[in-house]
Design a protein around this motif. Sequence first.
Motif, PDB file in Angstrom:
ATOM      1  N   THR A  45      43.914  35.739  39.509  1.00 46.00           N
ATOM      2  CA  THR A  45      45.319  35.762  39.867  1.00 46.00           C
ATOM      3  C   THR A  45      46.116  36.474  38.812  1.00 46.00           C
ATOM      4  N   GLY A  46      47.182  37.102  39.258  1.00 50.49           N
ATOM      5  CA  GLY A  46      48.089  37.745  38.323  1.00 50.49           C
ATOM      6  C   GLY A  46      49.197  36.804  37.956  1.00 50.49           C
ATOM      7  N   HIS A  47      50.251  37.366  37.462  1.00 48.51           N
ATOM      8  CA  HIS A  47      51.417  36.581  37.055  1.00 48.51           C
ATOM      9  C   HIS A  47      51.991  35.878  38.264  1.00 48.51           C
ATOM     10  N   GLY A  48      52.269  34.589  38.091  1.00 48.86           N
ATOM     11  CA  GLY A  48      52.827  33.846  39.185  1.00 48.86           C
ATOM     12  C   GLY A  48      51.794  33.368  40.163  1.00 48.86           C
ATOM     13  N   GLY A  49      50.508  33.587  39.915  1.00 51.60           N
ATOM     14  CA  GLY A  49      49.459  33.068  40.760  1.00 51.60           C
ATOM     15  C   GLY A  49      49.141  33.915  41.959  1.00 51.60           C
ATOM     16  N   SER A  50      49.701  35.109  42.130  1.00 45.57           N
ATOM     17  CA  SER A  50      49.406  35.940  43.286  1.00 45.57           C
ATOM     18  C   SER A  50      48.013  36.528  43.151  1.00 45.57           C
ATOM     19  N   LYS A  51      47.267  36.523  44.270  1.00 45.61           N
ATOM     20  CA  LYS A  51      45.889  36.974  44.249  1.00 45.61           C
ATOM     21  C   LYS A  51      45.801  38.474  43.966  1.00 45.61           C
ATOM     22  N   LEU A  52      44.784  38.839  43.239  1.00 45.70           N
ATOM     23  CA  LEU A  52      44.538  40.241  42.937  1.00 45.70           C
ATOM     24  C   LEU A  52      43.375  40.740  43.764  1.00 45.70           C
ATOM     25  N   ALA A  53      43.482  41.977  44.232  1.00 48.82           N
ATOM     26  CA  ALA A  53      42.364  42.577  44.946  1.00 48.82           C
ATOM     27  C   ALA A  53      41.227  42.866  43.970  1.00 48.82           C
ATOM     28  N   TYR A  54      41.568  43.412  42.814  1.00 51.02           N
ATOM     29  CA  TYR A  54      40.581  43.723  41.786  1.00 51.02           C
ATOM     30  C   TYR A  54      41.174  43.372  40.430  1.00 51.02           C
ATOM     31  N   THR A  55      40.425  42.614  39.648  1.00 48.54           N
ATOM     32  CA  THR A  55      40.894  42.227  38.330  1.00 48.54           C
ATOM     33  C   THR A  55      40.457  43.254  37.294  1.00 48.54           C
ATOM     34  N   VAL A  56      40.770  42.973  36.038  1.00 48.20           N
ATOM     35  CA  VAL A  56      40.640  43.971  34.987  1.00 48.20           C
ATOM     36  C   VAL A  56      39.214  44.473  34.808  1.00 48.20           C
ATOM     37  N   THR A  57      38.216  43.626  35.019  1.00 46.60           N
ATOM     38  CA  THR A  57      36.833  44.043  34.795  1.00 46.60           C
ATOM     39  C   THR A  57      36.128  44.477  36.074  1.00 46.60           C
ATOM     40  N   ASP A  58      36.807  44.399  37.229  1.00 41.03           N
ATOM     41  CA  ASP A  58      36.195  44.827  38.498  1.00 41.03           C
ATOM     42  C   ASP A  58      36.190  46.350  38.608  1.00 41.03           C
ATOM     43  N   VAL A  59      35.303  46.851  39.449  1.00 39.92           N
ATOM     44  CA  VAL A  59      35.227  48.289  39.721  1.00 39.92           C
ATOM     45  C   VAL A  59      35.453  48.510  41.217  1.00 39.92           C
ATOM     46  N   PRO A  60      36.645  48.973  41.628  1.00 44.63           N
ATOM     47  CA  PRO A  60      36.919  49.224  43.045  1.00 44.63           C
ATOM     48  C   PRO A  60      36.082  50.404  43.552  1.00 44.63           C
TER      49      PRO A  60
END
Length: 625
Positions: A42-57
């Motif tokens: 989750t990002g700021h405020g708890g909103s879901k992220l599609a890809y986080t910092v270590t993911d590879v889209p």
Amino acid sequence: MTPSSDKELNGLDNPSFVGEDRRHYCSSPDRAAWGPEEGGGTGHGGSKLAYTVTDVPPWYLCILLGIQHFLTAMGGLVAIPLILSKELCLQHDLLTQSHLISTIFFVSGICTLLQVLFGVRLPIIQGGTFAFLTPTLAMLSLPKWKCPAWTQNTTLVNASSPEFIEVWQTRMREVQGAIIVASCLQIFVGFSGLIGFLMRFIGPLTIAPTITLVALPLFDSAGDEAGQHWGIAFMTISFIVLFSQYLKDVPVLLPPSYQRGKRCHFSPVYLFQIFPVLLGLSLSWLLCYVLTVTDVLPADPTAYGHLARTDTRGDVLSQAPWFRLPYPGQWGVPTVSLAGIFGILAGVISSMLESVGDYYACARLSGAPPPPKHAISRGIGVEGIGCLLAGAWGTGNGTTSYSENVGALGITKVGSRMVIIAGACAMLLSGIFGKVGAMLASIPTPVIGGMFLVMFGVITAVGISNLQYTDMNSSRNIFIFGFSVFAGLTVPNWASKNSTLLETGIIQLDQVIQVLLTTGMFVGGLLGFILDNTIPGTEEERGLLAWKNSHKGEADNPQLVSKVYDLPFGIGTKYCALSWFRYLPACPKRLPGSERMNELKAARQESSVKASSERDSEIGADTRI
């Protein structure tokens, strides 16, 4: 660049890839939340992220979003060389202006790669900074560096003559030398860990006047550019305001896409929110072209509005080479003077303060834990190396973190490092293709002026927004901020008009005094720093408590911190794992084996309990991402 409100740190309020059924088509079920092994989803405020910092889209998403980050930063990157060109005596040499634009693109790409791979390791773009622009303009306004009168006359300028080339290159080399020397301080402050010590004494009442005075003194430059044709300038402003404020919540439906096992669906994208400056410039530029073709705009070079024509700068496209590789020392060997160094040092300090706020904001929006001290120190140190490279290549500026791109993370919900790496590669390629810089250098002058009015206004407001952490009902705080800003405008104005009264008889000392006293951000920031640390006041009143709390994260998972912020390619773990490595301020701290295992085990248990409670609370909830 500067820490601000939650709304600002989230960029803008709306996501970019949300379907009609309020589902996020870019996300996958297993990324709803990271477990203890993978990190926070989750990002700021708890909103879901599609890809986080270590993911590879997917590769295509990396390329598209990377180009988007480049385009988001383009406005600031292009503005800096265009502002500097007048003081460098280059206002009538569009080809060299295009080379400067290509150089700043190229160096920004290199610095971004260094920051993402070896610096703070967050998805953050590096580029030119307005914090360096103010002291640079003050240095170039010294009598020694004022442009000869003949360089202001387009009929007398021969851009290929050795005399003209020497005029502007001597000024550029002086700027390069000052940036190179001043960047050494930033490298030392970063890699020595001194930035953590300095932040104890620097609060919102120091940062607010410093950042505010970065843009306020540039009103003259913005007015001169926009004043070439106020109608075109206001049209540009209207487009940017329309897209960024009134239409930011209006989605644009992309063509339908198909996925195996799923129905056809449209993907709404908030284009107006993502590219307001780019769209505004493009439409104004197109309208100027139509008015030029129809001869509505005057063809007489002495007539008002002539510089709004697109054919006044059109020759640069045909003159620019298709390929040009910028290289260090392309303008000659840099020279050094004390006046330039002291002025740029004020910009270095301001830039470091901006970047620290950016690191925390970027971590929140990319699903990463708050950056530890070693990552912040490394990030500031790598930014210093970036300024050193910018000085060597001759961009006329340094580098810093771009808050516009931090905001873009909140829009796209994609916080992957690979996306920023793709954006850095786009910058490198644009810097090599000479026609790209030439095209941007040919933007009509009043269109640029309209963009400046918007951008400088926003930078000023971002500086003022730091006061949200302080108690502005306190007469102490009102006095400190008001006096610092007003003195930061008054003293430079007086010093520039009465330079003879400041002469001491020592030329080098005179230049140092002149540059420092004509740099508003130095005067205002220094007064804010002294007054805030000497006038009695509680930490709550000064905003230090709220400032610290805004940068404080929850209990961190040490395994996640290690995964996000440790050096890549096994440096410090598999390779170069020397015993003294952990004592370096910019390197990760390694715990003894048994203590580390116990901490990891406790973190896994805590994360499992937290993830379970979050899933229970979210059952049946229909939340918009």
